[in-house]
Design a protein around this motif. Structure first.
Motif, short mmCIF file in Angstrom:
data_model
loop_
_atom_site.label_atom_id
_atom_site.label_comp_id
_atom_site.label_asym_id
_atom_site.label_seq_id
_atom_site.Cartn_x
_atom_site.Cartn_y
_atom_site.Cartn_z
N ARG A 1 47.29 -13.99 41.57
CA ARG A 1 48.36 -13.27 40.87
C ARG A 1 49.52 -14.19 40.51
O ARG A 1 50.31 -13.89 39.62
N LEU A 2 49.64 -15.31 41.21
CA LEU A 2 50.72 -16.26 40.94
C LEU A 2 50.19 -17.41 40.11
O LEU A 2 49.25 -18.11 40.51
N THR A 3 50.80 -17.63 38.94
CA THR A 3 50.41 -18.72 38.06
C THR A 3 51.64 -19.54 37.69
O THR A 3 52.78 -19.11 37.89
N PHE A 4 51.38 -20.74 37.14
CA PHE A 4 52.45 -21.67 36.81
C PHE A 4 52.51 -21.88 35.31
O PHE A 4 51.47 -22.03 34.65
N ASP A 5 53.72 -21.89 34.76
CA ASP A 5 53.91 -22.09 33.33
C ASP A 5 53.50 -23.52 32.95
O ASP A 5 53.96 -24.49 33.55
N GLN A 6 52.65 -23.64 31.96
CA GLN A 6 52.13 -24.94 31.55
C GLN A 6 53.19 -25.84 30.92
O GLN A 6 52.95 -27.02 30.69
N ALA A 7 54.38 -25.31 30.68
CA ALA A 7 55.45 -26.15 30.12
C ALA A 7 55.99 -27.14 31.15
O ALA A 7 56.67 -28.11 30.79
N GLY A 8 55.71 -26.90 32.43
CA GLY A 8 56.19 -27.80 33.48
C GLY A 8 57.66 -27.59 33.76
O GLY A 8 58.14 -26.45 33.82
N ILE A 9 58.41 -28.68 33.93
CA ILE A 9 59.85 -28.59 34.18
C ILE A 9 60.56 -28.41 32.85
O ILE A 9 60.44 -29.23 31.95
#
Length: 448
Positions: free
Chosen positions: A354-362
């Motif tokens: 359910r938890l994902t990370f935005d591919q834009a990074g920082i």
């Protein structure tokens, strides 16, 4: 909460400007950051997880300070009607049954002290106090009609260091005439309230703006005879087990402004217990007194013990009392670490999918370096709830520890972690401080 909206705008025009700027339930990330920046704790916590929780709880101060479309009882209206500034201020605590009962029982101490600098006047209208807590009511006045955001900064009691403080902040980038709010002082156990509250604070959009500015000073007399000895203590001392996780409820102390309940979590528990969803105190009539949601809701005693705060039923004097709860947000201790690969812009570990990370990074958001996550969550218990998922501290692959610049979330599931500018070695390691996974079971303890 929103009945008679138009009537209230006519009855309390001084609060009209405050409406609509903050949703009553959903707290946007920029607001949470503003509140986090405004929080000041009187002593360091052993675990930054609790510090993050207290900041989130205190964000509710801002929500209440923005809600003007509520009514209060005829008893309260009659009492505060003769005290300048307090008639509308009472709305800031209208959702807290205990504080409303305190007002109905003539518990407010009016003040009426003002200080003015650079076209801004701040009046301390009054306060509620007992041996564990002081709630100061204030009004800010825009004397010269300047257009700017104004928030409280660097709030402290100069003659009582044994306190923690929570206060709301707001961003009103338009014409405003007055703003009203509360400052909530948590008195540490064993500390005495002095004969005067020597209050000092600054006013500005942010700490940097206010840093070199003037100091607003108030010496507020305290009539301690109104609250000395006003408390009731119950030794519960019972342990319950929910899905194999043990919790012990110890001493409960009932004060006029709140109830404090000592809770101990068994160190051998396999799950980290973050928060109760629905813990409450209930009397024989079925009336419930829930947790504090407009101030500091918990303080840490040690790594496995804390005090939870509830709305007070001190002035009700019920014949029977019960402690009840049904669900607790919890997560396996083995799943608390989240690893973020900044080079590949992906998560190497997380509690679940359910938890994902935005591919834009920082990225840059609100002037901060930001990690953006998305939390997919359709649990009805979390409707309109936002999460600040992580502890304040984090580290990179070298083991270097950093303190975050805050966190926030939005109702659409975006979660922001504001981090410092640094030459990080991937992966970053963050630690979960709250998460929408739960254990369920019925807690039903007779207190009185």
């Amino acid at each position: 909460m929103h009945e008679n909206h138009e009537d209230n705008e006519q009855e309390w025009p001084e609060l009209t400007a405050m409406k609509g700027h903050v949703d009553e339930i959903t707290i946007p990330s920029e607001v949470k950051l503003a509140v986090a920046n405004g929080m000041s704790l009187g002593r360091k916590r052993k675990r930054r997880r609790m510090m993050a929780r207290i900041t989130t709880f205190s964000a509710c101060l801002l929500v209440l300070a923005s809600v003007a479309s509520v009514r209060f009882s005829p008893v309260v209206a009659a009492y505060v009607g003769d005290i300048p500034g307090l008639r509308s201020l009472v709305q800031l605590i209208n959702s807290d049954k205990g504080l409303t009962l305190a007002l109905e029982n003539n518990y407010m101490q009016p003040v009426g002290l003002s200080d003015e600098h650079d076209g801004i006047k701040l009046t301390v209208d009054g306060f509620l106090a007992d041996e564990s807590r002081v709630i100061v009511f204030y009004t800010l006045y825009n004397m010269d009609g300047r257009k700017q955001a104004v928030n409280l900064q660097e709030v402290k009691l100069m003659n009582n260091e044994e306190t923690s403080v929570a206060f709301g902040s707001s961003y009103f980038n338009e014409d405003w005439e007055s703003k009203q709010g509360t400052i909530d002082f948590n008195i540490h156990e064993g500390a005495d309230i002095p004969d005067t509250l020597d209050l000092e604070l600054k006013v500005g959009k942010d700490r940097e703006t206010a840093g070199n500015g003037p100091v607003w000073k108030y010496v507020i007399p305290v009539d301690k005879s109104k609250f000395e000895g006003l408390k009731e203590t119950y030794d519960i001392n019972e342990t319950v087990s929910i899905e194999g996780q043990c919790i012990t409820f110890g001493t409960m102390t009932v004060y006029p402004t709140r109830i404090g309940l000592e809770v101990t979590y068994d160190p051998s528990n396999t799950k980290e217990l973050f928060a109760f969803d629905d813990i409450r105190i209930e009397d024989e009539q079925g009336e419930t007194f829930g947790t504090i949601n407009n101030g500091i809701s918990a303080t840490l005693i040690d790594e496995n013990r804390q005090v939870l705060y509830f709305q007070s039923n001190y002035f009700r004097q019920p014949n029977q009392l019960y402690l009840r709860a049904n669900s607790i947000r919890a997560l396996d201790k083995s799943k608390l670490e989240v690893l973020v690969d900044l080079d590949r812009k992906e998560l190497l570990s997380q509690p679940d999918d359910r938890l994902t990370f935005d591919q834009a990074g920082i990225t840059q958001k609100d002037g901060h370096n930001t990690l953006t996550f998305h939390l997919k969550n359709d649990d009805p218990l979390d409707e309109n709830r936002t999460y600040s998922l992580f502890e304040n501290s984090y580290s990179d692959a070298t083991g270097q520890l950093y303190d975050s610049n805050g966190s926030g979330g939005t109702s659409d599931g975006n979660v922001y972690q504001y981090i410092k500018k640094a030459d990080y070695q991937s992966p970053l390691k963050l630690t979960i401080s709250d998460y929408p996974s739960r254990i369920h079971g019925d807690i039903n303890l007779r207190i009185k």
